[in-house]
Design an enzyme around this catalytic site. Structure first.
Site, PDB file in Angstrom:
ATOM      1  CB  SER A  47      -7.791 -22.083 -14.136  1.00 39.76           C
ATOM      2  OG  SER A  47      -6.582 -21.348 -14.099  1.00 39.76           O
ATOM      3  CE  LYS A  48      -6.508 -29.465 -12.419  1.00 39.67           C
ATOM      4  NZ  LYS A  48      -6.527 -30.148 -13.695  1.00 39.67           N
ATOM      5  NE  ARG A  49      -3.814 -19.137 -15.545  1.00 40.66           N
ATOM      6  CZ  ARG A  49      -4.076 -17.901 -15.117  1.00 40.66           C
ATOM      7  NH1 ARG A  49      -3.118 -17.175 -14.590  1.00 40.66           N
ATOM      8  NH2 ARG A  49      -5.284 -17.384 -15.230  1.00 40.66           N
ATOM      9  N   GLY A  98      -4.044 -22.218  -8.048  1.00 39.35           N
ATOM     10  CA  GLY A  98      -3.866 -23.075  -6.868  1.00 39.35           C
ATOM     11  C   GLY A  98      -4.893 -24.186  -6.909  1.00 39.35           C
TER      12      GLY A  98
END
Ligand code: GLU
Length: 512
Positions: free
Chosen positions: A269-271, A273
């Site tokens: 996920s965006k977490r 990168g």
């Protein structure tokens, strides 16, 4: 022998940016089609009216084009400002939002043939059933209450304007399918129960068809032979198989691709990168690097070793048999490594063209740049790209070429320490003397002579000789070799880009 032409599809929902997981699905479909002389179809699954947006559709088409994944059938390429263009191919429309009539017609057919039925159960009734099942430790499946509703009751409910859903009648037998990646998969029929095909419709009109229904209908009508998609759809597959069976359609082959995880083994996920294709593109990754990396996320070469592949090489090597069911871990370091590899193999003019936009006001508008500027910049990119992972990191590395603040460079802790040494003062004094007596452009040979002469005059050598000189010319004590830097500085200084010459650098830093 089955001679059906291979037809695969990529069916994204335009509810967000194209994620690496979906891009990998698109790539595997595309490779499988191209390798086997088949068709690759793009279908836009935009039935979620609230979350679907035209800009995401345009963006995902642009991302596919950027990756080089062209489609044989699908919505036309995005037009001017994202406007819709004519469909490509004879099996359209290719947007589900434009296929409502098809779904309605087929729902009516299933109802007429007694293969589906109207379910008038209210949300409250279904919730009560669910609670009872939980209390009795039974599977939470639909009770089948409306399955055998007599015609009279149906007519009465319809006359009363009661909303209904349409459910498929699923038999008792377990539902099986063969998955090309996972082998045989079986689901007990009660886990499927009687799936809803169409959500609450009124009077005689069915309402919104659900994903499982429209996807099976579209795959069948579009002649899809292989459904290659993410494994989050495995539990949907038996419902889709049941729909194929109800219509008597040939069931396609399935291949479910593993989930992509971050280094901590959580879903990527965006977490972790960047995860969207457009953000990798904005960061200056090359499409061929991303393609190569995506290919390796769940697939490996037969020799178990080769890791760098151009598109033609991938087309030769890719088979679904070598796709692994185990989750793939997204490794940013490996992607960077591949990007560095492809930056080395890219032509310097292409790299320069791609890098140009990252330099903002340091450079003129590209179409107004002279040939000399273009060549000079291509050399600069060639030199500095060796020390970056992606192109947007270039300006920070090459900024000093356009000049730097001598006072700030002197004050930097690691520089101050070097410059404070007596040897540095001596070396820079000697350097200034040489620059003072020299008005011609400095060549690498002349520079080498200077350095040798300074070494001889002072007895200072190695780091103590080179570090202060490098700081004076570039603002830091490490960087590309002087043989390459010196010509870039000298040529750059003739181009009206504000690039200081070697002499003026020394002048600014030491005083000539
Ligand atoms: N629209 C679905 C998704 O984006 C694709 C489903 C499928 O490939 O069957 O997950």
């Amino acid at each position: 022998m089955n001679t059906r032409k291979i037809r695969v599809r990529f069916a994204p929902s335009p509810t967000g940016l194209l994620h690496v997981g979906n891009a990998r699905t698109a790539l595997y479909n595309w490779l499988f089609a191209r390798r086997n002389g088949g068709d690759f179809i793009l279908r836009i699954e935009d039935t979620d009216v609230e979350r679907s947006e035209a800009r995401y559709e345009t963006q995902l088409m642009e991302d596919l084009q950027w990756l080089g994944l062209d489609w044989d059938e699908g919505p036309g390429e995005p037009g001017e400002k994202g406007s819709k263009t004519k469909d490509k191919g004879p099996n359209g429309p290719y947007r589900q939002s434009e296929r409502q009539q098809i779904y309605t017609k087929l729902t009516k057919k299933l109802l007429k043939d007694g293969l589906a039925y109207r379910c008038f159960c209210t949300v409250e009734e279904l919730e009560a059933d669910r609670r009872t099942a939980v209390a009795r430790h039974q599977p939470q499946v639909y009770s089948g209450r409306c399955r055998k509703l007599p015609l009279k009751a149906i007519v009465k409910n319809l006359d009363a304007g009661k909303p209904f859903t349409v459910r498929l009648k699923v038999g008792e037998q377990p539902l099986r399918f063969h998955d090309m990646v996972r082998g045989d998969v079986e689901f007990a029929s009660e886990t499927v129960s009687d799936p809803i095909l169409v959500r609450s419709g009124y009077e005689n009109l069915p309402g919104m068809p659900v994903y499982n229904f429209v996807v099976a209908v579209d795959d069948a009508l579009m002649g899809i032979t292989h459904v290659i998609r993410g494994d989050d759809h495995i539990s949907n597959t038996p419902k889709q198989v049941a729909i194929y069976q109800a219509f008597g359609w040939k069931v396609p082959q399935f291949a479910h691709l593993s989930t992509i995880l971050g280094a901590d083994r959580e879903r990527l996920s965006k977490r972790h990168g960047a995860t969207s294709i457009s953000s990798f593109r904005e960061m200056g990754y090359l499409p061929e690097a991303l393609i190569n990396y995506l290919a390796l996320l769940g697939w490996g070469a037969e020799d178990g070793r080769t890791e760098t592949f151009t598109m033609p090489e991938l087309l030769k090597a890719f088979t679904l048999e070598r796709v692994t069911p185990s989750p793939a871990i997204f490794d940013f370091d490996k992607l960077n490594w591949l990007n560095r590899h492809f930056m080395k193999t890219a032509s310097s003019s292409r790299l320069a063209r791609l890098a140009w936009e990252y330099f903002g006001f340091m450079l003129p508008e590209k179409d107004q740049a002279s040939d000399d500027v273009l060549v000079w910049f291509a050399n600069l990119v060639q030199l500095f790209s060796q020390s970056v992972d992606h192109l947007d990191q270039l300006p920070a590395k090459a900024l000093f070429m356009f000049g730097f603040n001598a006072t700030e460079a002197r004050a930097k802790e690691e520089n101050a320490e070097i410059l404070a040494a007596d040897s540095s003062r001596l070396v820079l004094g000697e350097l200034a003397n040489r620059a003072r007596a020299h008005y011609e452009p400095v060549t690498p040979e002349i520079f080498k002579e200077w350095m040798n002469a300074i070494k001889e005059a002072t007895g200072i050598k190695g780091k103590e000789l080179f570090h202060p000189v490098r700081i004076a010319l570039t603002g830091t004590h490490s960087g590309p070799e002087f043989d390459k830097l010196i010509p870039l500085m000298e040529q750059g200084s003739t181009l009206r880009l504000g690039v200081p010459s070697v002499r003026s650098r020394i002048e600014r830093f030491v005083g000539v």
